[in-house]
Design an enzyme around this catalytic site. Sequence first.
Site, PDB file in Angstrom:
ATOM      1  N   ARG A  80       8.703  -3.746  14.148  1.00 27.11           N
ATOM      2  CA  ARG A  80       7.656  -4.358  14.965  1.00 27.11           C
ATOM      3  C   ARG A  80       7.895  -4.101  16.445  1.00 27.11           C
ATOM      4  O   ARG A  80       6.954  -3.872  17.204  1.00 27.11           O
ATOM      5  CB  ARG A  80       7.564  -5.857  14.671  1.00 27.11           C
ATOM      6  CG  ARG A  80       6.357  -6.517  15.336  1.00 27.11           C
ATOM      7  CD  ARG A  80       6.161  -7.943  14.868  1.00 27.11           C
ATOM      8  NE  ARG A  80       7.266  -8.816  15.261  1.00 27.11           N
ATOM      9  CZ  ARG A  80       7.326 -10.113  14.967  1.00 27.11           C
ATOM     10  NH1 ARG A  80       6.356 -10.676  14.254  1.00 27.11           N
ATOM     11  NH2 ARG A  80       8.350 -10.833  15.353  1.00 27.11           N
ATOM     12  N   LYS A 182       4.064  -7.696  20.364  1.00 25.80           N
ATOM     13  CA  LYS A 182       4.833  -8.832  20.898  1.00 25.80           C
ATOM     14  C   LYS A 182       5.226  -8.516  22.341  1.00 25.80           C
ATOM     15  O   LYS A 182       6.369  -8.162  22.645  1.00 25.80           O
ATOM     16  CB  LYS A 182       6.060  -9.108  20.023  1.00 25.80           C
ATOM     17  CG  LYS A 182       6.612 -10.520  20.179  1.00 25.80           C
ATOM     18  CD  LYS A 182       7.590 -10.831  19.066  1.00 25.80           C
ATOM     19  CE  LYS A 182       8.188 -12.225  19.224  1.00 25.80           C
ATOM     20  NZ  LYS A 182       7.193 -13.307  19.050  1.00 25.80           N
ATOM     21  N   GLU A 218      -4.648 -17.598  15.731  1.00 23.45           N
ATOM     22  CA  GLU A 218      -3.259 -18.023  15.806  1.00 23.45           C
ATOM     23  C   GLU A 218      -3.149 -19.494  16.180  1.00 23.45           C
ATOM     24  O   GLU A 218      -4.092 -20.101  16.682  1.00 23.45           O
ATOM     25  CB  GLU A 218      -2.472 -17.157  16.797  1.00 23.45           C
ATOM     26  CG  GLU A 218      -2.323 -15.714  16.356  1.00 23.45           C
ATOM     27  CD  GLU A 218      -1.067 -15.039  16.918  1.00 23.45           C
ATOM     28  OE1 GLU A 218      -0.257 -15.715  17.579  1.00 23.45           O
ATOM     29  OE2 GLU A 218      -0.910 -13.830  16.687  1.00 23.45           O
TER      30      GLU A 218
END
Length: 339
Positions: A80, A182, A218
């Site tokens: 990721r 991220k 989210e």
Amino acid sequence: MVDIKWEELGFSYIKTPYRFIAHWRDGAWDEGTLTEDNQLHISEGSPALHYGQQCFEGLKAYRRKDGKINLFRPDQNSQRMNRSARRLLMPMVPEELFLKGVKETVKANEEYVPPYGSGATLYIRPLLIGVGDNIGVHPATEYIFLVFCMPVGAYFKGGLTPTNFIVSEYDRAAPKGTGADKVGGNYAASLMPGKLAHERHFSDCIYLDPETHTKIEEVGSANFFGITAENQFVTPKSPSILPSITKYSLLQLAEECLGMAVVEGDCPIDELDRFVEAGACGTAAAISPIGGIQNGEDFHVFYSETEVGPVTQRLYDELIGIQFGDIEAPDGWIQVIEV
């Protein structure tokens, strides 16, 4: 063992003795090293400071009953991070270097890994930043990969206790932006909505999809899931959601261990009554049951505002059992650090 009251830990920074640092210069990474210096020395022109060219990860180390230490799916964090790095035109961190940095940091700070049964864990923060003398809007010429760690308790106060959330009028990320990566900018954008939610005594806010503002995306910095009366585990699917390693682990556990049907799809905010239980999930929070959601003038309660739903509890027990080594994990999920 260090003198820490493990059961009283919150989720805050604690300086531990060692961290791992590696540098990318002239097109290559060095081998990296441990250092006791927790201060980064970088150019004032670093693109990480001006243009947000940085990304990070979060994972945990878990003390087992036999004293060994488990890492939960660190290869997924490596992959990721590299997806985030690719989006921001940063060099990939080879998985071998990523895992080396994580494992050396944990082993060097082994006395800070909380004891089994304390409910606390060692939180690990890998960080990749663009540095060097720069002022134009273009990628950095040098990069730093850093891994540091600290012992933490529950992310949300109360641990596995239902808390309430409020739908935010703000967007967490833009359509076709960096929501699935991220990167720091996503979190900077969440500070004001989070503060407004806390001022109204909610744990955090619910973000809707940025395009139509009709679907849950989210929960603060965590992913959302809902449990239906038909025994379905449902979680939103969107290109602007950060793909949570915890969420995808729960999807697999729900299907394989609990025999549930799993669905990645739309979660319309006006259809909350389809869910008998709901929760937030992520590395920091693990699983946080959602008691209720405030949406405008409407307040919807799921299973209970005070008690954890039975399916959420089973999923939590399965996940935590695997992470702490009490339940056999699917192949490849656990990497053990011998101490």
